[in-house]
Scaffold this active site. Structure first.
Site, short mmCIF file in Angstrom:
data_model
loop_
_atom_site.label_atom_id
_atom_site.label_comp_id
_atom_site.label_asym_id
_atom_site.label_seq_id
_atom_site.Cartn_x
_atom_site.Cartn_y
_atom_site.Cartn_z
CG ASP B 17 -0.21 -0.02 2.53
OD1 ASP B 17 0.96 0.44 2.58
OD2 ASP B 17 -0.81 -0.43 3.54
N PRO B 60 -15.72 -22.59 4.15
CG PRO B 60 -17.97 -22.04 4.00
CD PRO B 60 -17.00 -23.12 3.68
CE LYS B 90 -23.45 -30.08 12.21
NZ LYS B 90 -24.65 -29.38 11.70
#
Lengths: 145, 145, 145, 145
Positions: B17, B60, B90
């Site tokens: 940046d 995800p 999970k």
């Protein structure tokens, strides 16, 4: 109540991945924009000016904790609501809440949240390639709290 | 000792940046690649295949906590070392440690660390636009633990 | 006069590179968004719908020619003005003109221009991993010309 | 034969869009990296050094013409082959050819090609926010031709 600003994001096709949902680093990119937008909406000059007048290069992140609640996809519009939760001597804790308007009058969806720890930095006097944290400038705090 | 893999990143000019350092969402982009690379180095087929054979779309993120210790810039090379810290029913907790080789034989620099919580997901049977978490597949765990 | 739409871009800090100016691939990312925005402003449904109803996955690029006239930086706002210059049987030529409002009433600055050749594509019937160009749909042309 | 270099790219999941293929601005991002890599492989110091020693900030693009021949997706590896096609007084024309190794001994696939016009720039003496093109440095040409 601390000062709070909002930043709007229109999700683009290219912001999404092969699963059809926003590729998550984009949420952090948008939170970074929301962070800067917060300072500018509060009246702080852009870093490009502050680097010349006071040597302040920006507010790099020290830490970011992000929770993802729901997926979002292109064509949707997000609102990022930002405030500073905590002002410490050398760092600030900035909170971003990313929401999507509910459909047909339903409550808004919380998409994700990010809690950032940021410091104000200058270039080192002796080694301009190094960045050094400085105390949180009081005048900037006065504008943003 | 859990199984651990490495992923190499050569920092590009465009990854940095106006402060001259890596724009931080890129670290998370690279950690995402390191996450996938971990599974593939462990012998898990690409999601493109798994979506056809077993409906698994990917892993995800539910949460990512990232700490930034030192800045890095273009022309430098990073190593991301990845393993799964925890296998829950999970979700999994995946850890990424991003380092840069030390100069002149010095110890390596720790640039940043990311701790991710990920779930394996399928498309919902009734609404294919929705993704649903499934129990961590035992065969994938066996390959990666 | 062909139909023309506009798309607004607020340049973010992270869109800029160590030279302090927009990292050029971002201009192409924004042109891609402007391309899609053109179709949606003209009333074409999102690809997410069209893939279900008519199998149309999107309008991938075949070619893009971009000229850069002036640099732009964060904190500035750009306007992308888009229209279709040419409708051929299997491709369209779409033009994007990226401008920045002039300061103090001065004429606007032309930042860059992109001329894109795009095709409408479907997935191949026999190999869904392959994309195939289709004739430009007449109804889409009618909406956008 | 002009000097030619190669740059390798491993396509990541997040480089791809909802159509499952590389989001095209990423090709231009990689060509930019290949452009810089070309100079560095030829022995030119990084801009970070050249800005200090000679004021040269980099080689921003004036123009890029890109043709896309085949799609590519994550998990695949690309090779970008780069050389300077033309040395003019104030600009260079740099060519990038992006290929993917053929499967099972087949010839390589040409994915896309980019032809870039670049200038060497310094900051303006009076207004450091402006960048000015300089004549192509003879010593850099000698290293790269």
């Amino acid at each position: 109540m601390p000062r709070s600003t909002t930043h709007r994001v229109d999700i683009a096709f290219g912001d999404c991945d092969p699963a059809g949902i926003v590729f998550f680093p984009n949420f952090l990119r948008w939170m970074d924009t929301a962070s800067l937008s917060f300072f500018m909406q509060c009246g702080v000059p852009p870093w490009r000016e502050l680097v010349k007048t006071r040597g302040i290069v920006g507010t790099p992140l020290l830490e970011i904790n992000t929770k993802f609640h729901k997926a979002a996809t292109y064509g949707e519009t997000l609102t990022i609501t930002t405030h500073v939760e905590e002002w410490r001597s050398k760092v600030i804790v900035q909170l971003h809440r990313v929401t999507r308007a509910g459909k047909d009058g339903a409550a808004e969806d919380l998409i994700c949240e990010g809690r950032e720890v940021r410091a104000f930095v200058k270039r080192d006097d002796h080694d301009p390639d190094r960045l050094r944290a400085i105390p949180v400038p009081e005048d900037i705090r006065a504008l943003c709290a």
